[in-house]
Write a protein that holds these residues in place. Structure first.
Motif, PDB file in Angstrom:
ATOM      1  N   GLU A   1       0.820  -1.221   0.000  1.00  0.00           N
ATOM      2  CA  GLU A   1       0.000   0.000   0.000  1.00  0.00           C
ATOM      3  C   GLU A   1       0.851   1.269   0.000  1.00  0.00           C
ATOM      4  O   GLU A   1       1.857   1.348   0.715  1.00  0.00           O
ATOM      5  N   VAL A   2       0.384   2.281  -0.759  1.00  0.00           N
ATOM      6  CA  VAL A   2       0.860   3.654  -0.550  1.00  0.00           C
ATOM      7  C   VAL A   2      -0.283   4.384   0.146  1.00  0.00           C
ATOM      8  O   VAL A   2      -1.379   4.501  -0.410  1.00  0.00           O
ATOM      9  N   VAL A   3      -0.031   4.819   1.376  1.00  0.00           N
ATOM     10  CA  VAL A   3      -1.063   5.517   2.148  1.00  0.00           C
ATOM     11  C   VAL A   3      -0.653   6.978   2.282  1.00  0.00           C
ATOM     12  O   VAL A   3       0.461   7.280   2.734  1.00  0.00           O
ATOM     13  N   GLY A   4      -1.524   7.867   1.875  1.00  0.00           N
ATOM     14  CA  GLY A   4      -1.274   9.299   1.982  1.00  0.00           C
ATOM     15  C   GLY A   4      -1.882   9.836   3.264  1.00  0.00           C
ATOM     16  O   GLY A   4      -3.062   9.597   3.535  1.00  0.00           O
ATOM     17  N   LEU A   5      -1.069  10.529   4.061  1.00  0.00           N
ATOM     18  CA  LEU A   5      -1.572  11.177   5.272  1.00  0.00           C
ATOM     19  C   LEU A   5      -1.728  12.648   4.923  1.00  0.00           C
ATOM     20  O   LEU A   5      -0.731  13.334   4.656  1.00  0.00           O
TER      21      LEU A   5
ATOM     22  N   PRO B   1     -10.024   4.786  -0.033  1.00  0.00           N
ATOM     23  CA  PRO B   1      -9.548   5.180  -1.364  1.00  0.00           C
ATOM     24  C   PRO B   1      -9.885   6.648  -1.627  1.00  0.00           C
ATOM     25  O   PRO B   1     -10.990   7.093  -1.273  1.00  0.00           O
ATOM     26  N   PRO B   2      -8.954   7.404  -2.238  1.00  0.00           N
ATOM     27  CA  PRO B   2      -9.169   8.843  -2.422  1.00  0.00           C
ATOM     28  C   PRO B   2     -10.500   9.161  -3.106  1.00  0.00           C
ATOM     29  O   PRO B   2     -11.203  10.090  -2.697  1.00  0.00           O
ATOM     30  N   SER B   3     -10.856   8.389  -4.124  1.00  0.00           N
ATOM     31  CA  SER B   3     -12.087   8.715  -4.865  1.00  0.00           C
ATOM     32  C   SER B   3     -13.326   8.526  -3.996  1.00  0.00           C
ATOM     33  O   SER B   3     -14.344   9.156  -4.219  1.00  0.00           O
TER      34      SER B   3
ATOM     35  N   LEU C   1      -3.497  10.821  -7.380  1.00  0.00           N
ATOM     36  CA  LEU C   1      -2.838  10.134  -8.490  1.00  0.00           C
ATOM     37  C   LEU C   1      -2.234   8.804  -8.049  1.00  0.00           C
ATOM     38  O   LEU C   1      -2.272   7.824  -8.785  1.00  0.00           O
ATOM     39  N   THR C   2      -1.668   8.762  -6.844  1.00  0.00           N
ATOM     40  CA  THR C   2      -0.836   7.615  -6.468  1.00  0.00           C
ATOM     41  C   THR C   2      -1.332   6.797  -5.280  1.00  0.00           C
ATOM     42  O   THR C   2      -1.075   5.603  -5.226  1.00  0.00           O
ATOM     43  N   CYS C   3      -1.976   7.443  -4.321  1.00  0.00           N
ATOM     44  CA  CYS C   3      -2.229   6.737  -3.053  1.00  0.00           C
ATOM     45  C   CYS C   3      -3.367   5.729  -3.195  1.00  0.00           C
ATOM     46  O   CYS C   3      -4.420   6.037  -3.748  1.00  0.00           O
ATOM     47  N   HIS C   4      -3.134   4.532  -2.653  1.00  0.00           N
ATOM     48  CA  HIS C   4      -4.218   3.551  -2.607  1.00  0.00           C
ATOM     49  C   HIS C   4      -5.268   3.979  -1.598  1.00  0.00           C
ATOM     50  O   HIS C   4      -6.458   3.757  -1.789  1.00  0.00           O
TER      51      HIS C   4
ATOM     52  N   ALA D   1       5.651   7.741  -8.543  1.00  0.00           N
ATOM     53  CA  ALA D   1       5.644   6.481  -9.315  1.00  0.00           C
ATOM     54  C   ALA D   1       6.558   5.456  -8.652  1.00  0.00           C
ATOM     55  O   ALA D   1       6.249   4.255  -8.607  1.00  0.00           O
ATOM     56  N   LEU D   2       7.686   5.940  -8.110  1.00  0.00           N
ATOM     57  CA  LEU D   2       8.596   5.035  -7.403  1.00  0.00           C
ATOM     58  C   LEU D   2       7.918   4.445  -6.163  1.00  0.00           C
ATOM     59  O   LEU D   2       8.053   3.248  -5.871  1.00  0.00           O
ATOM     60  N   PHE D   3       7.174   5.266  -5.433  1.00  0.00           N
ATOM     61  CA  PHE D   3       6.443   4.757  -4.263  1.00  0.00           C
ATOM     62  C   PHE D   3       5.464   3.660  -4.702  1.00  0.00           C
ATOM     63  O   PHE D   3       5.318   2.639  -4.027  1.00  0.00           O
ATOM     64  N   ALA D   4       4.783   3.899  -5.833  1.00  0.00           N
ATOM     65  CA  ALA D   4       3.846   2.880  -6.334  1.00  0.00           C
ATOM     66  C   ALA D   4       4.592   1.593  -6.670  1.00  0.00           C
ATOM     67  O   ALA D   4       4.108   0.485  -6.371  1.00  0.00           O
ATOM     68  N   ASP D   5       5.788   1.740  -7.254  1.00  0.00           N
ATOM     69  CA  ASP D   5       6.593   0.547  -7.582  1.00  0.00           C
ATOM     70  C   ASP D   5       7.033  -0.186  -6.308  1.00  0.00           C
ATOM     71  O   ASP D   5       7.042  -1.421  -6.270  1.00  0.00           O
TER      72      ASP D   5
END
Ligand SMILES: Nc1ncnc2c1ncn2[C@@H]1O[C@H](COP(=O)(O)OP(=O)(O)OP(=O)(O)O)[C@@H](O)[C@H]1O
Length: 249
Positions: A30-34, A213-215, A194-197, A170-174
């Motif tokens: 997971e990429v989690v955005g705080l 999820p952001p959406s 764009l990136t965070c799960h 993109a690197l975080f997603a990878d």
């Protein structure tokens, strides 16, 4: 598997309660955005999660670990970008290997981090002589070289040009796709969507207002209430991106 597990974390600084009953997980993959406004408590949360400041209540799986175990479990990229000594870029990135016993994994990890942060042309330069954005990339590379299962990064895109911001996300997603976890604070809602799960939204009072999820969680009402902004949505096949267009105060 949860790489980070915060339960009911309350943190006080002086007489103020900065965080109130925060629970949060980051799983492998997971990429989690705080996210949250200035002063919401994002940095405080990351520092308490790492055990760098004490919690008044609640628990963090990382804070409970001995320091050396924790250094192998999580890499930490703080907001302050301080490079004290004029060592070369390569030497500074190599410091990311300190938690590990020296071995054959060191050089490939250092080289991969230098390549990921586009630092090959700068590798022999004294790190103190680089621009602010270049120094930021060196410090990110040091954290990547640590090769910990979890990366905790406080505003890592600050000071980077747009191409390097997008490349970093993109690197975080990878990293997540390869089984690691990333917890990242961001002010840029477009980058977050764009990136965070998942995004975890902290309100000005240090409470979790939404987690998902952001959406799903970044509704117009939440954007107005927590961030005081109005945004337009750009639909793409990969998902919707938010572009803030107006401050509401
Ligand atoms: N050592 C401290 N003593 C007292 N208050 C503090 C201390 N450190 C932080 N605070 C307060 O805690 C609150 C949260 O600060 P924090 O740096 O965690 O916010 P943030 O969400 O990371 O903000 P920003 O987006 O501006 O970086 C702020 O109101 C800040 O003034």
């Amino acid at each position: 598997m949860n790489l980070l597990d915060l339960r009911d974390l309350t943190v006080r600084r002086g007489a103020r309660t900065v965080l109130e009953g925060v629970s949060l997980t980051v799983a492998a993959g997971e990429v989690v955005g705080l996210i949250g406004p200035n002063g919401a408590g994002k940095t405080t949360l990351l520092r308490a999660a790492l055990g760098l400041i004490p919690a008044a209540k609640g628990s963090s799986n990382l804070a409970a670990m001995p320091a050396r175990t924790r250094a192998r479990a999580a890499a930490w990229l703080p907001q302050a970008r301080e490079i004290a000594w004029p060592v070369s870029v390569t030497t500074l990135v190599a410091l990311g290997r300190r938690p590990h016993a020296p071995g054959p994994a060191d050089q490939p990890a250092i080289e991969a981090a230098i390549a990921a942060m586009d630092l090959d042309a700068l590798r022999a330069r004294p790190a103190t002589q680089l621009s602010g954005g270049e120094q930021a990339r060196v410090l990110i590379a040091r954290a990547l070289a640590q090769e910990a299962p979890l990366l905790i990064a406080d505003e890592p895109t600050a000071g980077l040009d747009t191409a390097h911001q997008l490349a970093l996300m993109a690197l975080f997603a990878d990293l997540a796709a390869s089984g690691r976890g990333v917890l990242v604070t961001l002010h840029d809602l477009a980058l977050a969507t764009l990136t965070c799960h998942r995004v975890v939204v902290l309100s000005a009072g240090g409470r979790v207002m939404a987690d998902g999820p952001p959406s799903e969680v970044l509704s117009d009402a939440l954007l107005a209430e927590v961030f005081a902004v109005e945004a337009v949505r750009i639909a793409r096949p990969q998902g919707t991106i938010l572009a803030p267009v107006r401050a509401l105060r």
